[in-house]
Scaffold this motif. Structure first.
Motif, short mmCIF file in Angstrom:
data_model
loop_
_atom_site.label_atom_id
_atom_site.label_comp_id
_atom_site.label_asym_id
_atom_site.label_seq_id
_atom_site.Cartn_x
_atom_site.Cartn_y
_atom_site.Cartn_z
N MET A 1 -8.15 3.25 -15.38
CA MET A 1 -7.95 1.83 -15.05
C MET A 1 -6.53 1.39 -15.45
SD MET A 1 -10.46 -1.36 -16.17
CE MET A 1 -11.87 -0.38 -16.57
N ARG A 2 -5.81 0.72 -14.54
CA ARG A 2 -4.50 0.17 -14.91
C ARG A 2 -4.70 -1.25 -15.42
NH1 ARG A 2 -3.28 1.69 -9.64
NH2 ARG A 2 -2.88 -0.49 -9.11
N TYR A 3 -3.87 -1.65 -16.40
CA TYR A 3 -4.05 -2.97 -17.01
C TYR A 3 -2.79 -3.81 -16.92
CZ TYR A 3 -8.29 -1.15 -19.07
OH TYR A 3 -9.53 -0.62 -19.24
N PRO A 16 -7.75 -5.99 -15.93
CA PRO A 16 -7.45 -4.92 -14.98
C PRO A 16 -6.33 -5.38 -14.06
CG PRO A 16 -9.80 -5.40 -15.04
CD PRO A 16 -9.12 -6.48 -15.83
N ASP A 17 -5.42 -4.49 -13.74
CA ASP A 17 -4.29 -4.82 -12.89
C ASP A 17 -4.78 -5.43 -11.56
OD1 ASP A 17 -2.14 -4.91 -11.29
OD2 ASP A 17 -1.56 -2.80 -11.52
N GLN A 20 -5.22 -3.82 -8.01
CA GLN A 20 -6.33 -2.96 -7.60
C GLN A 20 -7.36 -3.71 -6.76
OE1 GLN A 20 -7.80 -0.63 -11.28
NE2 GLN A 20 -6.50 -2.23 -12.09
N ALA A 21 -7.16 -5.01 -6.57
CA ALA A 21 -8.22 -5.80 -5.93
C ALA A 21 -7.68 -6.63 -4.78
CB ALA A 21 -8.89 -6.70 -6.97
N TRP A 31 -13.62 -7.25 -6.92
CA TRP A 31 -13.24 -5.86 -6.70
C TRP A 31 -12.66 -5.22 -7.96
CZ3 TRP A 31 -10.67 -4.54 -1.34
CH2 TRP A 31 -11.56 -4.91 -0.33
N LEU A 32 -12.34 -6.03 -8.96
CA LEU A 32 -11.75 -5.48 -10.18
C LEU A 32 -12.81 -4.68 -10.94
CD1 LEU A 32 -9.72 -8.53 -11.56
CD2 LEU A 32 -8.79 -6.42 -10.61
#
Ligand SMILES: C[S@@+](CC[C@H](N)C(=O)[O-])C[C@H]1O[C@@H](n2cnc3c(N)ncnc32)[C@H](O)[C@@H]1O
Length: 387
Positions: A1-3, A16-17, A20-21, A31-32
């Motif tokens: 997971m990217r933050y 969460p970045d 990604q959503a 979607w995160l």
């Protein structure tokens, strides 16, 4: 997971970045991998102030123990601890292990390990099983959609003169666009009326009242409002079967929709109205609680991101409540269309007109084209024609 790490209120929050959503229609929080919705900052700002006023003015025991039962990234629990009161300790809970991991990092990031306990449970089993020896005074239910599945556990867990805060995003259900779901989730018959935004909030409150009563408790809204795509309610919960009976008798009943007149009231305003409910017929807020919030929003909380919007909302709510606590607002376009009034005058002129003939009248936060007033419909129609 990217933050990413963001600042919200006084908190630093790892989320969460958002990259990604990105859905076809834009950013989609669902979607995160762990839910975080920047559009709900206002909801959280209001909640931070409401809890702070509750602790200062109402909380019977100190320290106040709270539960953020559906915590996601932990943003609410962290913000309450940092911003609402230093007398607070919180349980933060989520069923999703990824959320619990992120919430744990956020508690650490803000140095709150001593005041926060983290759980990975179904919110209901946690709320039912928290030890009675340490009374819970605040429960926050911020779910996907309806708070109904969590209401019994939350209201049962909230101690005497505790605070229960619910978010509901299922506005279509509460407002009568999904009748079967309204019956299933809220045990109410709801048809879509022009004033569906207020009806929906009253259906939610009426449901909470009946659920509380089943545990010999009563609720009283300290603040309840509609914004964006959700309702948020802050309920003072009190123990006592007799109080619960009195609440049901005085504050739970029906609204009456008159399609041919294009209006809804807490009393029938036509011969054969459609009954909506059961729903909450009592006051939607406690004016002195809202005044305290307003003062705090101007002072200690003036740093809030959504500060101006909060001042505007609280001022409108106070004005609405001072105008009429036991009535439903008038939807002017609906009234005008049934009365065959072609051109809608400016709202302020209708309000001035009603006031000039002796009726309190105010704008409503539910609807920019609505007016709250205890005036009978004929007077509002006259005012519409004359303004
Ligand atoms: C709308 S999000 C919470 C958002 C968060 N309160 C905030 O302000 O950012 C709902 C959360 O409830 C969690 N959840 C769903 N069902 C649950 C259950 N039965 N018990 C505990 N957590 C649950 C989800 O994993 C999700 O993180």
């Amino acid at each position: 997971m990217r933050y990413a790490v963001i600042r919200e209120g006084k908190a630093l929050i790892m989320i969460p970045d958002p990259g990604q959503a990105i859905a076809p229609h834009g950013f989609e929080p669902a979607w995160l991998p762990v839910f975080y919705n920047p559009r709900m900052v206002f909801n959280r700002d209001v909640s931070v102030v409401a809890l702070s006023i509750y602790v200062e003015k109402i909380a019977p025991h100190k320290p106040v123990r709270g539960v953020d039962a559906l915590t996601g990234t932990g943003v609410r629990a962290v913000r309450y601890l940092l911003e609402s009161s230093s007398e607070l300790v919180m349980h933060a809970n989520d069923i999703d292990p990824a959320a619990v991991a992120v919430a744990g990092r956020n508690i650490e990031l803000n140095g709150l390990q001593e005041r926060a306990t983290l759980h990975r449970r179904d919110a209901r089993s946690l709320l039912y099983e928290l030890p009675r020896s340490e009374p819970i005074l605040f429960v926050d239910i911020d779910p996907f959609g309806s708070p109904a599945p969590f209401a019994h556990a939350a209201l049962r867990a909230a101690g005497h003169r505790g605070l229960a805060a619910f978010t509901a995003t299922d506005l279509a259900v509460l407002g009568g666009a999904k009748r079967a779901a309204a019956r299933r989730k809220y045990w109410a018959t709801v048809v879509k009326a022009p004033e569906h935004r207020e009806i929906g909030l009253r259906v939610l409150l009426g449901y909470a009242a009946r659920v509380a009563a089943s545990s010999d408790k009563s609720v009283r809204p300290l603040l309840a409002y509609y914004a964006d795509h959700y309702y948020r309610v802050f309920l003072l919960v009190e123990r006592g079967a007799r109080k619960a009976d009195k609440m049901l008798e005085e504050n739970v009943g029906y609204a009456f929709y008159c399609p041919e007149k294009g209006l809804t009231g807490l009393e029938p305003k036509c011969g054969d109205p459609t009954r909506i409910g059961p729903l909450w017929t009592g006051p939607l807020m406690d004016v002195s609680f809202a005044r305290d919030m307003l003062q705090a929003a101007r002072g200690a909380f003036s740093y809030l991101q959504a500060g101006h919007r909060l001042l505007r909302l609280l001022s409108t709510l106070i004005e609405e409540a001072s105008t009429c606590q036991r009535c439903i607002y008038y939807s002017l376009p609906s009234l005008a269309s049934k009365a065959r009034i072609g051109r809608l005058p400016k709202i302020i002129r209708v309000i001035d007109r009603l006031r000039s003939i002796g009726y309190p009248a105010a704008r409503t936060h539910f609807d920019p084209m609505g007016v709250r007033s205890p005036a009978p419909p004929e007077e509002v129609i006259d005012a519409l024609g004359a303004a």
